[in-house]
Design an enzyme around this catalytic site. Structure first.
Site: not given
Ligand code: DX5
Ligand code: ZN
Length: 214
Positions: A6, A31, A33, A35, A64, A66, A135, A173
């Site tokens: 990620s 990956h 993320d 948000m 991904h 969110m 998750m 994840d």
């Molecule tokens: C959290 C993200 C993850 C995050 C995971 O909302 O979806 O992808 O980057 O981070 P680690 O591996 O540090 O928990």
């Molecule tokens: Zn993620």
């Protein structure tokens, strides 16, 4: 095991060396993320940053989202050349319609579940999915501790997939490292996302390798 580092835990002021590491590493996906500060209590990066990343990254992108209203962003994700567009069950009323639209755009479709959302909510869509992203932390931040109950959740999802003949891959994840990763592998995970474990490592190639061999 497929490994999807990620980018959330990379150095945002200097992404190129981290992306070169990704390109040279054994990882399978990158990956990303996204948000929006509404679905989750944080804002990460958006399409201008992902476009720049996509130009350098040679690995397929695992996007991904969110965000609320994920169905409004399908063409923008497609324009990145993404392999997977993954959105949240909790953020989308018309999951079936959104999955069909992602497929029509030429991408693989994934649905993500927050820790409190049961696997059973996917019963009627599982055969249409290419990926389910479980998750194992509450979405919004990297570096959080792994929620142990996710291991049993992977087993329940593996049963559902086998019972229905779905081709969906199980991705997990949050809080993934070599020890939580080995529990997830044993329970039936196909892909592991890892942010802080990879980008916080002294040797990220070794961290990726330690998940790859699970
Ligand atoms: C959290 C993200 C993850 C995050 C995971 O909302 O979806 O992808 O980057 O981070 P680690 O591996 O540090 O928990
Ligand atoms: Zn993620």
């Amino acid at each position: 095991m497929q490994v999807s580092p990620s980018l959330l835990s990379a150095d945002f002021a200097n992404l190129t060396p981290d992306l070169e590491m990704i390109n040279e590493s054994e990882c399978d996906l990158l990956h990303l993320d996204v948000m929006d500060g509404v679905f989750v209590p944080n804002i990460s990066f958006g399409f201008p940053v992902m476009k720049a990343v996509a130009k350098i990254c040679k690995k397929p992108l695992d996007v991904h989202l969110m965000i609320v209203e994920p169905q409004n962003w399908i063409s923008q994700v497609r324009d990145l050349g993404a392999e997977y567009m993954v959105f949240h069950q909790e953020a989308c009323t018309h999951i079936h319609r959104t999955v069909q639209a992602i497929h029509a755009a030429g991408m693989k479709a994934g649905v993500s579940l927050c820790p409190a959302t049961p696997v059973s909510t996917l019963e009627d869509i599982i055969t249409d999915l290419d990926q389910v992203l479980l998750m194992s932390v509450n979405p919004g931040f990297g570096g959080q501790p792994f929620i142990e109950g996710t291991v049993e959740k992977v087993r329940r999802l593996r049963n559902l997939i086998e019972r229905t003949g779905s081709k969906a891959l199980i991705n997990v994840d949050g809080g993934v490292n070599a020890s939580t990763g080995s529990l997830l592998a044993e329970a039936g995970a196909d892909i592991l996302v890892a942010g802080s474990y990879v980008f916080g490592a002294e040797n990220p190639y070794e961290a990726i390798h330690s998940l790859k061999i699970l």
